[in-house]
Motif scaffolding. Structure first.
Motif, short mmCIF file in Angstrom:
data_model
loop_
_atom_site.label_atom_id
_atom_site.label_comp_id
_atom_site.label_asym_id
_atom_site.label_seq_id
_atom_site.Cartn_x
_atom_site.Cartn_y
_atom_site.Cartn_z
N LYS A 267 0.82 -1.22 0.00
CA LYS A 267 0.00 0.00 0.00
C LYS A 267 0.85 1.27 0.00
N GLU A 268 2.01 1.21 -0.68
CA GLU A 268 2.87 2.38 -0.81
C GLU A 268 2.18 3.42 -1.68
N GLN A 269 2.04 4.62 -1.17
CA GLN A 269 1.35 5.68 -1.90
C GLN A 269 2.06 6.00 -3.22
N ALA A 270 3.39 6.04 -3.21
CA ALA A 270 4.15 6.35 -4.43
C ALA A 270 3.92 5.26 -5.49
N ALA A 271 3.79 4.01 -5.06
CA ALA A 271 3.56 2.91 -6.00
C ALA A 271 2.18 3.04 -6.64
N TRP A 272 1.18 3.43 -5.84
CA TRP A 272 -0.18 3.59 -6.39
C TRP A 272 -0.23 4.75 -7.37
N LYS A 273 0.53 5.80 -7.08
CA LYS A 273 0.58 6.95 -8.00
C LYS A 273 1.23 6.50 -9.32
N GLU A 274 2.33 5.78 -9.22
CA GLU A 274 3.02 5.25 -10.40
C GLU A 274 2.10 4.32 -11.20
N PHE A 275 1.41 3.45 -10.50
CA PHE A 275 0.47 2.52 -11.12
C PHE A 275 -0.62 3.29 -11.87
N TYR A 276 -1.20 4.29 -11.20
CA TYR A 276 -2.27 5.08 -11.81
C TYR A 276 -1.77 5.79 -13.07
N GLU A 277 -0.61 6.44 -12.97
CA GLU A 277 -0.07 7.18 -14.12
C GLU A 277 0.23 6.25 -15.29
N PHE A 278 0.67 5.05 -15.01
CA PHE A 278 1.04 4.12 -16.06
C PHE A 278 -0.16 3.44 -16.72
N TYR A 279 -1.17 3.08 -15.92
CA TYR A 279 -2.29 2.28 -16.44
C TYR A 279 -3.60 3.03 -16.66
N SER A 280 -3.77 4.22 -16.13
CA SER A 280 -5.07 4.89 -16.22
C SER A 280 -5.48 5.19 -17.67
N GLY A 281 -4.54 5.57 -18.52
CA GLY A 281 -4.86 5.84 -19.92
C GLY A 281 -5.41 4.60 -20.62
N HIS A 282 -4.73 3.48 -20.41
CA HIS A 282 -5.17 2.21 -21.02
C HIS A 282 -6.56 1.83 -20.52
N LEU A 283 -6.76 1.92 -19.22
CA LEU A 283 -8.04 1.52 -18.65
C LEU A 283 -9.17 2.45 -19.10
N THR A 284 -8.89 3.73 -19.21
CA THR A 284 -9.90 4.67 -19.69
C THR A 284 -10.29 4.33 -21.12
N TYR A 285 -9.30 4.04 -21.95
CA TYR A 285 -9.56 3.68 -23.35
C TYR A 285 -10.44 2.43 -23.43
N VAL A 286 -10.10 1.42 -22.64
CA VAL A 286 -10.90 0.18 -22.64
C VAL A 286 -12.32 0.46 -22.16
N CYS A 287 -12.43 1.23 -21.10
CA CYS A 287 -13.76 1.53 -20.54
C CYS A 287 -14.60 2.30 -21.56
N MET A 288 -13.99 3.21 -22.29
CA MET A 288 -14.72 4.02 -23.27
C MET A 288 -15.22 3.18 -24.45
N ARG A 289 -14.61 2.04 -24.68
CA ARG A 289 -15.12 1.16 -25.73
C ARG A 289 -16.46 0.55 -25.33
N TYR A 290 -16.70 0.42 -24.03
CA TYR A 290 -17.93 -0.21 -23.54
C TYR A 290 -18.99 0.81 -23.10
N ILE A 291 -18.54 1.90 -22.53
CA ILE A 291 -19.43 2.86 -21.89
C ILE A 291 -19.40 4.19 -22.65
N LYS A 292 -20.58 4.72 -22.94
CA LYS A 292 -20.66 5.95 -23.74
C LYS A 292 -20.53 7.23 -22.92
N GLU A 293 -21.22 7.30 -21.81
CA GLU A 293 -21.27 8.54 -21.02
C GLU A 293 -19.99 8.74 -20.21
N GLN A 294 -19.40 9.94 -20.34
CA GLN A 294 -18.13 10.25 -19.67
C GLN A 294 -18.25 10.14 -18.15
N GLU A 295 -19.38 10.57 -17.62
CA GLU A 295 -19.60 10.50 -16.17
C GLU A 295 -19.62 9.03 -15.70
N ASP A 296 -20.24 8.17 -16.49
CA ASP A 296 -20.26 6.74 -16.16
C ASP A 296 -18.86 6.14 -16.25
#
Length: 194
Positions: free
Chosen positions: A23-52
Protein backbone atom coordinates in the motif's frame (compact mmCIF):
# COMPACT_ATOMS: atom_id res chain seq x y z
CA UNK A 1 19.73 -8.37 -25.19
CA UNK A 2 15.98 -9.03 -25.64
CA UNK A 3 15.96 -11.57 -22.80
CA UNK A 4 17.74 -9.08 -20.56
CA UNK A 5 15.17 -6.37 -21.35
CA UNK A 6 12.31 -8.78 -20.69
CA UNK A 7 13.87 -9.79 -17.36
CA UNK A 8 14.25 -6.12 -16.39
CA UNK A 9 10.62 -5.45 -17.27
CA UNK A 10 9.55 -8.55 -15.34
CA UNK A 11 11.55 -7.46 -12.28
CA UNK A 12 10.18 -3.90 -12.47
CA UNK A 13 6.57 -5.10 -12.80
CA UNK A 14 6.98 -7.68 -10.01
CA UNK A 15 8.53 -4.98 -7.80
CA UNK A 16 5.60 -2.64 -8.50
CA UNK A 17 3.13 -5.38 -7.52
CA UNK A 18 5.04 -5.96 -4.26
CA UNK A 19 5.00 -2.23 -3.50
CA UNK A 20 1.27 -2.05 -4.29
CA UNK A 21 0.62 -4.88 -1.86
CA UNK A 22 2.43 -2.87 0.81
CA UNK A 23 0.00 0.00 0.00
CA UNK A 24 2.87 2.38 -0.81
CA UNK A 25 1.35 5.68 -1.90
CA UNK A 26 4.15 6.35 -4.43
CA UNK A 27 3.56 2.91 -6.00
CA UNK A 28 -0.18 3.59 -6.39
CA UNK A 29 0.58 6.95 -8.00
CA UNK A 30 3.02 5.25 -10.40
CA UNK A 31 0.47 2.52 -11.12
CA UNK A 32 -2.27 5.08 -11.81
CA UNK A 33 -0.07 7.18 -14.12
CA UNK A 34 1.04 4.12 -16.06
CA UNK A 35 -2.29 2.28 -16.44
CA UNK A 36 -5.07 4.89 -16.22
CA UNK A 37 -4.86 5.84 -19.92
CA UNK A 38 -5.17 2.21 -21.02
CA UNK A 39 -8.04 1.52 -18.65
CA UNK A 40 -9.90 4.67 -19.69
CA UNK A 41 -9.56 3.68 -23.35
CA UNK A 42 -10.90 0.18 -22.64
CA UNK A 43 -13.76 1.53 -20.54
CA UNK A 44 -14.72 4.02 -23.27
CA UNK A 45 -15.12 1.16 -25.73
CA UNK A 46 -17.93 -0.21 -23.54
CA UNK A 47 -19.43 2.86 -21.89
CA UNK A 48 -20.66 5.95 -23.74
CA UNK A 49 -21.27 8.54 -21.02
CA UNK A 50 -18.13 10.25 -19.67
CA UNK A 51 -19.60 10.50 -16.17
CA UNK A 52 -20.26 6.74 -16.16
CA UNK A 53 -16.70 6.09 -17.38
CA UNK A 54 -15.36 8.12 -14.44
CA UNK A 55 -17.55 6.20 -11.96
CA UNK A 56 -16.48 2.83 -13.34
CA UNK A 57 -12.82 3.86 -13.33
CA UNK A 58 -13.10 4.94 -9.70
CA UNK A 59 -14.87 1.71 -8.69
CA UNK A 60 -12.27 -0.33 -10.60
CA UNK A 61 -9.33 1.37 -8.89
CA UNK A 62 -10.96 0.83 -5.50
CA UNK A 63 -11.45 -2.88 -6.32
CA UNK A 64 -7.85 -3.15 -7.54
CA UNK A 65 -6.64 -1.50 -4.32
CA UNK A 66 -8.62 -3.91 -2.14
CA UNK A 67 -7.87 -7.07 -4.11
CA UNK A 68 -4.22 -6.59 -5.11
CA UNK A 69 -3.32 -9.01 -2.32
CA UNK A 70 -5.08 -11.83 -4.14
CA UNK A 71 -3.46 -11.03 -7.51
CA UNK A 72 -1.16 -13.82 -8.68
CA UNK A 73 1.78 -12.51 -10.69
CA UNK A 74 2.37 -14.75 -13.73
CA UNK A 75 4.97 -12.76 -15.64
CA UNK A 76 5.21 -9.64 -17.75
CA UNK A 77 1.79 -8.37 -18.75
CA UNK A 78 -0.18 -10.36 -16.19
CA UNK A 79 -0.90 -7.25 -14.09
CA UNK A 80 -2.25 -5.36 -17.13
CA UNK A 81 -4.35 -8.37 -18.15
CA UNK A 82 -5.76 -8.71 -14.62
CA UNK A 83 -6.72 -5.05 -14.21
CA UNK A 84 -8.20 -4.96 -17.74
CA UNK A 85 -10.37 -8.00 -16.96
CA UNK A 86 -11.46 -6.40 -13.68
CA UNK A 87 -12.40 -3.16 -15.48
CA UNK A 88 -14.36 -5.00 -18.17
CA UNK A 89 -16.26 -6.92 -15.50
CA UNK A 90 -17.06 -3.62 -13.74
CA UNK A 91 -18.27 -2.13 -17.04
CA UNK A 92 -20.49 -5.13 -17.80
CA UNK A 93 -21.83 -5.11 -14.23
CA UNK A 94 -22.66 -1.42 -14.57
CA UNK A 95 -24.50 -2.03 -17.84
CA UNK A 96 -26.43 -5.00 -16.42
CA UNK A 97 -27.35 -3.18 -13.19
CA UNK A 98 -28.47 -0.05 -14.95
CA UNK A 99 -30.34 -1.96 -17.66
CA UNK A 100 -28.70 0.31 -20.21
CA UNK A 101 -28.08 -2.39 -22.77
CA UNK A 102 -30.68 -3.24 -25.35
CA UNK A 103 -30.11 -5.95 -27.89
CA UNK A 104 -31.89 -5.17 -31.16
CA UNK A 105 -34.40 -7.78 -32.24
CA UNK A 106 -34.38 -9.20 -35.74
CA UNK A 107 -37.03 -6.66 -36.75
CA UNK A 108 -34.71 -3.81 -35.71
CA UNK A 109 -31.85 -5.37 -37.60
CA UNK A 110 -29.37 -3.11 -39.37
CA UNK A 111 -30.36 -2.91 -43.05
CA UNK A 112 -28.67 -5.39 -45.35
CA UNK A 113 -25.25 -4.27 -46.47
CA UNK A 114 -23.72 -6.15 -49.34
CA UNK A 115 -20.66 -8.19 -48.49
CA UNK A 116 -17.73 -6.28 -49.88
CA UNK A 117 -14.02 -6.13 -49.36
CA UNK A 118 -12.73 -4.96 -46.01
CA UNK A 119 -12.31 -1.17 -45.78
CA UNK A 120 -8.84 0.39 -45.52
CA UNK A 121 -7.94 1.21 -41.91
CA UNK A 122 -4.32 2.27 -42.33
CA UNK A 123 -4.88 6.00 -42.43
CA UNK A 124 -7.71 6.28 -39.92
CA UNK A 125 -6.65 7.68 -36.53
CA UNK A 126 -7.22 5.41 -33.54
CA UNK A 127 -9.43 8.06 -31.94
CA UNK A 128 -11.78 7.96 -34.96
CA UNK A 129 -11.97 4.17 -34.83
CA UNK A 130 -12.80 4.39 -31.11
CA UNK A 131 -15.61 6.86 -31.85
CA UNK A 132 -16.98 4.62 -34.61
CA UNK A 133 -17.01 1.67 -32.20
CA UNK A 134 -18.66 3.81 -29.51
CA UNK A 135 -21.37 4.85 -31.98
CA UNK A 136 -22.55 1.26 -32.42
CA UNK A 137 -25.84 0.30 -30.72
CA UNK A 138 -25.20 -1.05 -27.21
CA UNK A 139 -25.62 -4.75 -27.91
CA UNK A 140 -23.52 -4.60 -31.07
CA UNK A 141 -20.79 -2.65 -29.28
CA UNK A 142 -20.59 -5.04 -26.34
CA UNK A 143 -20.42 -8.17 -28.45
CA UNK A 144 -17.94 -6.57 -30.87
CA UNK A 145 -15.60 -5.51 -28.04
CA UNK A 146 -15.77 -8.84 -26.26
CA UNK A 147 -15.17 -10.81 -29.45
CA UNK A 148 -12.50 -8.63 -31.10
CA UNK A 149 -10.57 -7.14 -28.20
CA UNK A 150 -11.10 -9.65 -25.40
CA UNK A 151 -10.95 -12.72 -27.69
CA UNK A 152 -14.08 -14.25 -26.14
CA UNK A 153 -15.96 -16.95 -28.02
CA UNK A 154 -19.64 -16.47 -28.82
CA UNK A 155 -20.40 -19.12 -26.21
CA UNK A 156 -18.51 -17.13 -23.54
CA UNK A 157 -20.13 -13.87 -24.65
CA UNK A 158 -23.59 -15.45 -24.52
CA UNK A 159 -22.96 -16.55 -20.95
CA UNK A 160 -21.56 -13.15 -19.90
CA UNK A 161 -24.44 -11.19 -21.40
CA UNK A 162 -27.21 -13.72 -20.76
CA UNK A 163 -28.12 -14.00 -24.44
CA UNK A 164 -28.24 -16.90 -26.90
CA UNK A 165 -25.00 -17.92 -28.58
CA UNK A 166 -26.64 -17.35 -31.99
CA UNK A 167 -27.59 -13.84 -30.81
CA UNK A 168 -23.96 -13.11 -30.02
CA UNK A 169 -22.86 -14.26 -33.46
CA UNK A 170 -25.53 -12.25 -35.26
CA UNK A 171 -24.85 -9.14 -33.14
CA UNK A 172 -21.16 -9.40 -34.03
CA UNK A 173 -21.90 -9.87 -37.72
CA UNK A 174 -24.20 -6.82 -37.77
CA UNK A 175 -21.70 -4.73 -35.78
CA UNK A 176 -18.96 -5.60 -38.25
CA UNK A 177 -21.18 -4.67 -41.22
CA UNK A 178 -22.17 -1.41 -39.59
CA UNK A 179 -18.54 -0.51 -38.81
CA UNK A 180 -17.45 -1.36 -42.36
CA UNK A 181 -20.12 0.98 -43.70
CA UNK A 182 -19.08 3.78 -41.32
CA UNK A 183 -15.41 3.36 -42.22
CA UNK A 184 -16.18 3.48 -45.94
CA UNK A 185 -18.19 6.66 -45.41
CA UNK A 186 -15.37 8.18 -43.37
CA UNK A 187 -12.81 7.27 -46.06
CA UNK A 188 -15.00 8.80 -48.81
CA UNK A 189 -15.42 12.04 -46.87
CA UNK A 190 -11.71 12.21 -46.07
CA UNK A 191 -10.71 11.46 -49.69
CA UNK A 192 -13.10 14.06 -51.14
CA UNK A 193 -11.76 16.69 -48.72
CA UNK A 194 -8.18 16.21 -50.00
Amino acid sequence: MLIQQRNQKDNKERELVDRLRLKEQAAWKEFYEFYSGHLTYVCMRYIKEQEDVRDIMQNSFIKIFHSIGSFEYKGVGSLKAWITRLLINESLKFLRDSSKVEFPTLEEEFPNVQEEEEPVLDEIPESVILELIRSLPDGYRLVFNLYVFEKKSHKEIAKLLAIAESSSASQFHRAKKMLMQQIKTYNKIRTSAL
